[in-house]
Design a protein around this motif. Structure first.
Motif, PDB file in Angstrom:
ATOM      1  N   UNK A   8       0.835  -1.213   0.000  1.00  0.00           N
ATOM      2  CA  UNK A   8       0.000   0.000   0.000  1.00  0.00           C
ATOM      3  C   UNK A   8       0.861   1.252   0.000  1.00  0.00           C
ATOM      4  N   UNK A   9       1.966   1.234   0.770  1.00  0.00           N
ATOM      5  CA  UNK A   9       2.857   2.388   0.840  1.00  0.00           C
ATOM      6  C   UNK A   9       3.371   2.776  -0.542  1.00  0.00           C
ATOM      7  N   UNK A  10       3.847   1.789  -1.309  1.00  0.00           N
ATOM      8  CA  UNK A  10       4.435   2.100  -2.612  1.00  0.00           C
ATOM      9  C   UNK A  10       3.396   2.153  -3.724  1.00  0.00           C
ATOM     10  N   UNK A  11       2.261   1.478  -3.522  1.00  0.00           N
ATOM     11  CA  UNK A  11       1.177   1.599  -4.504  1.00  0.00           C
ATOM     12  C   UNK A  11       0.661   3.035  -4.528  1.00  0.00           C
ATOM     13  N   UNK A  12       0.600   3.668  -3.363  1.00  0.00           N
ATOM     14  CA  UNK A  12       0.169   5.065  -3.284  1.00  0.00           C
ATOM     15  C   UNK A  12       1.181   6.001  -3.935  1.00  0.00           C
ATOM     16  N   UNK A  13       2.424   5.538  -4.120  1.00  0.00           N
ATOM     17  CA  UNK A  13       3.465   6.354  -4.746  1.00  0.00           C
ATOM     18  C   UNK A  13       3.652   6.013  -6.218  1.00  0.00           C
ATOM     19  N   UNK A  14       2.807   5.136  -6.739  1.00  0.00           N
ATOM     20  CA  UNK A  14       2.896   4.776  -8.154  1.00  0.00           C
ATOM     21  C   UNK A  14       2.718   6.022  -9.012  1.00  0.00           C
ATOM     22  N   UNK A  15       3.513   6.143 -10.074  1.00  0.00           N
ATOM     23  CA  UNK A  15       3.547   7.309 -10.972  1.00  0.00           C
ATOM     24  C   UNK A  15       4.125   8.536 -10.274  1.00  0.00           C
TER      25      UNK A  15
END
Length: 401
Positions: free
Chosen positions: A131-138
């Motif tokens: 979730x931490x890095x999915x929110x930082x996608x793009x």
């Protein structure tokens, strides 16, 4: 509060901070582990209730049993005599909560309970990282180069490692272990063991995000990056527009003495960046996009998305660029097929009148004065090139005289 309960609360707090797992989730894992221990110890857990206090760390385990005259199943039934020993109010067919002491569990049951807690912690940690890095996608993040795995590079992002594939690497860049670099997160996949994070150093959005972090006006939305085209490691063109008439978009992106754009150029290891003014007028935009070359005329067909451009003879090679790069990037930036001709070629084709044939052509004199051969040190070319919206050369008849 006993030492064991205090240690439990401290452990929960530590896990919450380090792993990013909520206390409620951890308490739920403990409750489930106690239920599992009961099932392993007694053979069933349908009538088991567990309670754990989030403030004190105190926990209780009960078995719900029915008061019967003849006890056939001691796991789910209790005699009237035993029930009334707990509380004299109980009678036949009443449900009684009988507390179980976890210290009575066997070794195997205890180990299984421990494994349930550890498994839940691992699952929640994976989900938290995903979730931490999915929110930082793009978005752009800073990572530390770990090692080369074949053609791929492993980049540590803090709580997880990312993969910089050969396809997303700039061919001219070579990194050393422990080197800090900025990368663009392309995709985050929730795989079985740990999230797979794919990053890029070639994506055009990397440049855009770097400007957002470096230029306050871009971050605040005062200056917009309307379009961007990039050949990673070599050159990037961006078109900018200001929503505030008092703010110069190009100047804001360049910064005092070029400080802002130079910081981005340094991060991109010397990649050149052309910043131009955006225009809703296609002809004006195409003229700006061919910078640093100067343009005599642009005729743009909005329906066909094609444009015919005429440049001074000694500006032709500059307009096309080395190996067609300048024209190719301009085509990508504007989305137009661009046909570039020299002044002489255009006049021979009847697309440009002789200066003497114009009633008023003051601009010609300005071009003639500004771009005299004494000032221009480049080679003279007899050339023209046509580029499509993808930036691919459709025609290239360049030949050095």
């Amino acid at each position: 509060m006993s030492n064991s309960k205090r240690e439990l609360l401290e452990a929960l707090e530590l896990l919450e901070k380090e792993k990013g797992i909520s206390r409620d989730t951890l308490l739920e894992a403990i409750e489930n582990s106690l239920v599992t221990a009961c099932k392993n110890h007694f053979g069933k857990s349908e009538n088991v209730k567990v309670s754990v206090s989030p403030t004190t760390g105190e926990y209780h385990v009960w078995q719900e049993k029915m008061v019967v005259e003849n006890v056939e199943d001691p796991i789910t039934q209790i005699s009237l005599e035993d029930a009334q020993a707990i509380d004299g109010k109980y009678n036949y067919n009443d449900l009684v909560n009988v507390e179980i002491k976890s210290k009575d569990f066997g070794r195997i049951a205890t180990m299984n309970a421990k494994n349930v807690i550890l498994q839940k912690i691992r699952e929640e940690e994976r989900e938290s990282i995903y979730k931490l890095y999915y929110d930082k996608e793009r978005d752009v993040v800073t990572g530390i180069v770990q090692r080369y795995n074949g053609d791929n590079i492993s980049i540590n992002l803090g709580k997880a490692d990312a993969i910089l594939t050969a396809r997303e690497q700039v061919s001219t860049e070579v990194f050393k272990p422990t080197e800090r670099i900025k990368v663009f997160i392309l995709e985050v996949r929730n795989s079985g063991r740990s999230p797979k994070i794919f990053v890029s150093r070639t994506h055009p959005e990397l440049v855009k995000k770097l400007f957002e972090s470096e230029v306050t006006e871009v971050k605040d939305g005062i200056v917009e990056i309307k379009a961007i085209s990039r050949e990673a490691g070599s050159r990037t063109k961006i078109a900018v527009y200001s929503n505030d008439p008092d703010v110069d978009p190009v100047g804001a992106c360049v910064g005092m003495n070029g400080a802002r754009v130079n910081a981005i150029v340094n991060e991109l290891r010397g990649e050149k960046i052309d910043i131009i003014n955006w225009s809703e007028n296609p002809a004006m935009l195409i003229e700006n996009a061919l910078s640093p070359a100067k343009v005599i005329s642009v005729i743009a067909d909005e329906e066909e998305e094609t444009a015919s451009v005429v440049v001074p003879d000694y500006q032709l090679s500059l307009a096309i660029g080395r190996e067609g790069q300048n024209a190719r990037l301009a085509a990508k930036l504007t989305g137009y097929k661009i046909d570039i001709k020299s002044e002489t070629q255009a006049r021979e084709a009847g697309e440009l009148l002789d200066p003497d044939e114009y009633d008023e052509y003051d601009e010609y004199d300005e071009y003639d004065e500004e771009y005299s051969e004494d000032e221009y040190s480049g080679e003279d070319y007899d050339a023209q090139a046509l580029y499509d919206e993808e930036g691919n050369a459709l025609e290239d008849t360049a030949s050095e005289e």
